[in-house]
Design a protein around this motif. Structure first.
Motif, PDB file in Angstrom:
ATOM      1  N   THR A  97       8.154   0.946  -3.743  1.00 46.99           N
ATOM      2  CA  THR A  97       6.957   0.179  -3.427  1.00 46.99           C
ATOM      3  C   THR A  97       5.493   1.158  -3.533  1.00 46.99           C
ATOM      4  OG1 THR A  97       5.988  -0.972  -1.555  1.00 46.99           O
ATOM      5  CG2 THR A  97       7.030   0.938  -0.795  1.00 46.99           C
ATOM      6  N   ALA A  98       4.593   0.567  -3.809  1.00 42.13           N
ATOM      7  CA  ALA A  98       3.385   1.075  -3.783  1.00 42.13           C
ATOM      8  C   ALA A  98       2.795   1.782  -2.775  1.00 42.13           C
ATOM      9  CB  ALA A  98       2.121   0.019  -4.394  1.00 42.13           C
ATOM     10  N   GLY A  99       2.608   2.888  -2.525  1.00 40.47           N
ATOM     11  CA  GLY A  99       2.276   3.532  -1.400  1.00 40.47           C
ATOM     12  C   GLY A  99       3.289   4.581  -0.802  1.00 40.47           C
ATOM     13  N   ALA A 100       4.400   4.499  -1.702  1.00 43.46           N
ATOM     14  CA  ALA A 100       5.558   5.584  -1.315  1.00 43.46           C
ATOM     15  C   ALA A 100       5.252   6.923  -2.159  1.00 43.46           C
ATOM     16  CB  ALA A 100       6.883   5.333  -1.754  1.00 43.46           C
ATOM     17  N   GLY A 101       5.688   8.173  -1.665  1.00 47.62           N
ATOM     18  CA  GLY A 101       5.537   9.351  -2.412  1.00 47.62           C
ATOM     19  C   GLY A 101       3.879   9.608  -2.486  1.00 47.62           C
ATOM     20  N   ASP A 102       3.515  10.258  -3.766  1.00 49.39           N
ATOM     21  CA  ASP A 102       2.348  10.439  -4.084  1.00 49.39           C
ATOM     22  C   ASP A 102       1.381   9.221  -4.291  1.00 49.39           C
ATOM     23  OD1 ASP A 102       3.340   9.863  -6.491  1.00 49.39           O
ATOM     24  OD2 ASP A 102       2.963  11.700  -7.529  1.00 49.39           O
ATOM     25  N   SER A 103       1.818   8.056  -4.261  1.00 47.93           N
ATOM     26  CA  SER A 103       0.952   6.819  -4.476  1.00 47.93           C
ATOM     27  C   SER A 103       0.307   6.532  -3.314  1.00 47.93           C
ATOM     28  CB  SER A 103       1.633   5.758  -5.203  1.00 47.93           C
ATOM     29  OG  SER A 103       2.799   5.124  -4.147  1.00 47.93           O
ATOM     30  N   TRP A 104       0.589   7.280  -2.096  1.00 48.31           N
ATOM     31  CA  TRP A 104      -0.103   6.853  -0.814  1.00 48.31           C
ATOM     32  C   TRP A 104      -1.471   6.980  -0.661  1.00 48.31           C
ATOM     33  CZ3 TRP A 104       0.638   4.186   3.441  1.00 48.31           C
ATOM     34  CH2 TRP A 104      -0.383   4.459   4.541  1.00 48.31           C
ATOM     35  N   ALA A 105      -1.941   8.193  -1.551  1.00 46.78           N
ATOM     36  CA  ALA A 105      -3.165   8.599  -1.434  1.00 46.78           C
ATOM     37  C   ALA A 105      -4.167   7.647  -2.257  1.00 46.78           C
ATOM     38  CB  ALA A 105      -3.542  10.049  -2.109  1.00 46.78           C
ATOM     39  N   LYS A 106      -3.727   7.017  -3.138  1.00 47.42           N
ATOM     40  CA  LYS A 106      -4.311   6.156  -4.118  1.00 47.42           C
ATOM     41  C   LYS A 106      -4.382   4.670  -3.554  1.00 47.42           C
ATOM     42  CE  LYS A 106      -5.714   9.048  -7.179  1.00 47.42           C
ATOM     43  NZ  LYS A 106      -6.956   9.247  -7.732  1.00 47.42           N
ATOM     44  N   LEU A 107      -3.640   4.446  -2.649  1.00 45.41           N
ATOM     45  CA  LEU A 107      -3.277   3.138  -1.961  1.00 45.41           C
ATOM     46  C   LEU A 107      -4.780   2.712  -1.316  1.00 45.41           C
ATOM     47  CD1 LEU A 107      -1.010   0.880  -1.688  1.00 45.41           C
ATOM     48  CD2 LEU A 107      -0.481   1.758   0.706  1.00 45.41           C
ATOM     49  N   PRO A 108      -5.411   1.593  -1.427  1.00 45.20           N
ATOM     50  CA  PRO A 108      -6.920   1.095  -0.931  1.00 45.20           C
ATOM     51  C   PRO A 108      -6.437   1.096   0.874  1.00 45.20           C
ATOM     52  CG  PRO A 108      -5.908  -0.503  -2.501  1.00 45.20           C
ATOM     53  CD  PRO A 108      -4.725   0.382  -2.312  1.00 45.20           C
ATOM     54  N   TRP A 109      -7.427   1.649   1.270  1.00 45.97           N
ATOM     55  CA  TRP A 109      -7.423   1.957   2.892  1.00 45.97           C
ATOM     56  C   TRP A 109      -7.030   0.674   3.662  1.00 45.97           C
ATOM     57  CZ3 TRP A 109     -10.347  -0.573   6.445  1.00 45.97           C
ATOM     58  CH2 TRP A 109     -11.522  -1.339   6.245  1.00 45.97           C
ATOM     59  N   LEU A 110      -7.404  -0.398   3.277  1.00 51.76           N
ATOM     60  CA  LEU A 110      -7.178  -1.991   3.885  1.00 51.76           C
ATOM     61  C   LEU A 110      -5.342  -1.847   3.990  1.00 51.76           C
ATOM     62  CD1 LEU A 110      -9.646  -4.509   3.127  1.00 51.76           C
ATOM     63  CD2 LEU A 110      -9.011  -3.545   5.390  1.00 51.76           C
ATOM     64  N   SER A 111      -4.857  -1.516   2.668  1.00 50.59           N
ATOM     65  CA  SER A 111      -3.378  -1.734   2.492  1.00 50.59           C
ATOM     66  C   SER A 111      -2.816  -0.518   3.420  1.00 50.59           C
ATOM     67  CB  SER A 111      -2.911  -1.277   1.136  1.00 50.59           C
ATOM     68  OG  SER A 111      -3.565  -2.323   0.263  1.00 50.59           O
ATOM     69  N   LYS A 112      -3.372   0.749   3.478  1.00 49.57           N
ATOM     70  CA  LYS A 112      -3.002   1.646   4.331  1.00 49.57           C
ATOM     71  C   LYS A 112      -2.853   1.197   5.896  1.00 49.57           C
ATOM     72  CE  LYS A 112      -4.144   5.808   1.668  1.00 49.57           C
ATOM     73  NZ  LYS A 112      -5.223   6.894   1.568  1.00 49.57           N
ATOM     74  N   ALA A 113      -4.201   0.579   6.236  1.00 52.64           N
ATOM     75  CA  ALA A 113      -4.217   0.127   7.767  1.00 52.64           C
ATOM     76  C   ALA A 113      -3.134  -0.989   8.065  1.00 52.64           C
ATOM     77  CB  ALA A 113      -5.638  -0.509   7.834  1.00 52.64           C
ATOM     78  N   PHE A 114      -2.986  -1.691   7.065  1.00 54.74           N
ATOM     79  CA  PHE A 114      -1.978  -3.051   7.363  1.00 54.74           C
ATOM     80  C   PHE A 114      -0.593  -2.554   7.549  1.00 54.74           C
ATOM     81  CE2 PHE A 114       0.960  -6.272   5.539  1.00 54.74           C
ATOM     82  CZ  PHE A 114       0.684  -7.194   6.396  1.00 54.74           C
ATOM     83  N   MET A 115      -0.309  -1.571   6.559  1.00 48.63           N
ATOM     84  CA  MET A 115       0.978  -1.076   6.719  1.00 48.63           C
ATOM     85  C   MET A 115       1.452  -0.221   7.972  1.00 48.63           C
ATOM     86  SD  MET A 115       2.022   0.271   2.804  1.00 48.63           S
ATOM     87  CE  MET A 115       2.740  -0.917   1.643  1.00 48.63           C
ATOM     88  N   GLY A 116       0.196   0.605   8.321  1.00 46.79           N
ATOM     89  CA  GLY A 116       0.507   1.411   9.629  1.00 46.79           C
ATOM     90  C   GLY A 116       0.474   0.219  10.945  1.00 46.79           C
ATOM     91  N   TRP A 117      -0.122  -0.588  10.686  1.00 45.55           N
ATOM     92  CA  TRP A 117      -0.362  -1.683  11.948  1.00 45.55           C
ATOM     93  C   TRP A 117       0.649  -2.548  11.930  1.00 45.55           C
ATOM     94  CZ3 TRP A 117      -3.363  -6.768  12.176  1.00 45.55           C
ATOM     95  CH2 TRP A 117      -3.574  -7.296  13.325  1.00 45.55           C
ATOM     96  N   THR A 118       1.726  -2.952  11.026  1.00 45.72           N
ATOM     97  CA  THR A 118       2.761  -3.676  11.246  1.00 45.72           C
ATOM     98  C   THR A 118       4.033  -3.120  11.011  1.00 45.72           C
ATOM     99  OG1 THR A 118       2.764  -4.010   8.821  1.00 45.72           O
ATOM    100  CG2 THR A 118       1.341  -5.521  10.029  1.00 45.72           C
ATOM    101  N   ASN A 119       5.163  -3.655  11.045  1.00 46.02           N
ATOM    102  CA  ASN A 119       6.585  -3.180  11.132  1.00 46.02           C
ATOM    103  C   ASN A 119       6.823  -2.804   9.502  1.00 46.02           C
ATOM    104  OD1 ASN A 119       6.835  -2.918  13.669  1.00 46.02           O
ATOM    105  ND2 ASN A 119       7.857  -4.778  14.096  1.00 46.02           N
ATOM    106  N   ILE A 120       5.709  -3.291   8.622  1.00 44.76           N
ATOM    107  CA  ILE A 120       6.060  -2.988   7.121  1.00 44.76           C
ATOM    108  C   ILE A 120       6.338  -1.280   7.004  1.00 44.76           C
ATOM    109  CG2 ILE A 120       5.184  -2.911   4.713  1.00 44.76           C
ATOM    110  CD1 ILE A 120       4.298  -5.698   5.515  1.00 44.76           C
ATOM    111  N   LYS A 121       5.564  -0.831   7.905  1.00 43.25           N
ATOM    112  CA  LYS A 121       5.635   0.849   7.978  1.00 43.25           C
ATOM    113  C   LYS A 121       7.328   1.590   8.187  1.00 43.25           C
ATOM    114  CE  LYS A 121       5.038   1.357  12.875  1.00 43.25           C
ATOM    115  NZ  LYS A 121       4.646   0.156  13.554  1.00 43.25           N
ATOM    116  N   TYR A 122       8.063   0.687   8.598  1.00 43.39           N
ATOM    117  CA  TYR A 122       9.466   1.329   8.534  1.00 43.39           C
ATOM    118  C   TYR A 122      10.106   1.242   7.357  1.00 43.39           C
ATOM    119  CZ  TYR A 122       8.726   0.847  13.488  1.00 43.39           C
ATOM    120  OH  TYR A 122       8.450   1.161  14.858  1.00 43.39           O
ATOM    121  N   ALA A 123       9.716   0.256   6.408  1.00 45.89           N
ATOM    122  CA  ALA A 123      10.187   0.372   4.915  1.00 45.89           C
ATOM    123  C   ALA A 123       9.600   1.078   4.307  1.00 45.89           C
ATOM    124  CB  ALA A 123      10.111  -1.296   4.425  1.00 45.89           C
ATOM    125  N   LEU A 124       8.167   1.319   4.231  1.00 44.78           N
ATOM    126  CA  LEU A 124       7.498   2.478   3.480  1.00 44.78           C
ATOM    127  C   LEU A 124       8.340   3.910   3.962  1.00 44.78           C
ATOM    128  CD1 LEU A 124       5.473   3.105   1.775  1.00 44.78           C
ATOM    129  CD2 LEU A 124       3.906   3.214   3.710  1.00 44.78           C
TER     130      LEU A 124
END
Length: 246
Positions: free
Chosen positions: A135-162
């Motif tokens: 998934t986009a956001g894994a590994g070295d792609s996390w730094a380039k992920l839009p900040w809203l996407s980072k916030a959404f992943m961190g706020w929800t249970n999607i963070k466990y999959a990431l």
């Protein structure tokens, strides 16, 4: 009986290959099965629930768990006289519902342990090619992920999959496998309103880091599946990760 012109073109253009599939009953996995079979390839799918995938010509279905190395070994030899040239993994973690806030049902490290088991069994069998849906956001792609996407992943249970995809990302690099990690942007079901021609458009590749990722990026499950098969069949992106979007 003579070959039709279509059959001659297919047989002369590329070799028919056999694949091991983990995650073939998922929304992307089902498209991977259809894509492989439509190209004339064959596959054996290891599924956790009996009857969840209907056998058809070119497809062998074996019941078992990717968390069990003996089950993966059984799948490798399930199709007589056929040895997989590569594995395609489209597993994902499972939540109680589609809601991003739903409780996680998959055990911790489900993806990482499943992938590690597959790599170990494949290596022992002399098979070194593996293509893994990430998934986009894994590994070295996390730094380039839009900040809203980072916030959404961190706020929800999607963070466990990431987190689990991140473990896969780290551990697969320690193996001797010829691996590829396909980091999909937000996965979307195919739009039935789209014209058939539109659905054949190639995905855009954004490199390992996902340079240029946007909050609105997405990729359809059929597009992702076609790309996974293309990468596996043609041996593309060896020992690297790649972010994709439609």
């Amino acid at each position: 009986m003579g070959f039709t012109s279509t059959q001659r073109n297919l047989s002369s253009s590329k070799a028919i290959m056999h694949f091991l599939l983990l995650g073939a009953t998922g929304r992307t996995g089902k498209h991977v099965v259809s894509e492989l079979l439509s190209q004339g390839h064959t596959a054996v799918a290891l599924v956790r629930t009996s009857g969840s995938l209907t056998p058809r010509p070119g497809l062998t279905v074996v019941t078992g768990s990717p968390l069990s190395k003996p089950d993966i070994k059984s799948a490798l030899s399930a199709a007589p006289s056929l040895t997989p040239a590569a594995a395609i993994i489209t597993l994902n973690t499972v939540r109680k519902s589609e809601s991003p806030f739903a409780p996680q049902l998959s055990p911790p490290r489900f993806l990482a342990d499943s992938c590690a088991n597959a790599c170990e069994v494949l290596e022992q069998a002399g098979i070194h090619r593996i293509v893994v849906m990430s998934t986009a956001g894994a590994g070295d792609s996390w730094a380039k992920l839009p900040w809203l996407s980072k916030a959404f992943m961190g706020w929800t249970n999607i963070k466990y999959a990431l987190e689990d995809h991140g473990l896969v990302d780290k551990e697969i690099r320690l193996t001797k496998m010829d691996w590829t990690l396909v980091r999909a942007s937000r996965l979307e079901l195919d739009d039935p309103k789209k014209k058939p021609a539109d659905s054949k458009t190639d995905v855009q590749t954004l490199g390992s880091k996902g340079d240029g990722m946007r909050m609105t990026d997405s990729v359809s499950v059929s597009s992702a599946a076609r790309f996974l098969v293309k990468v596996a069949v043609e041996g593309l992106f060896s020992k690297s990760a790649v972010v994709i979007r439609d």
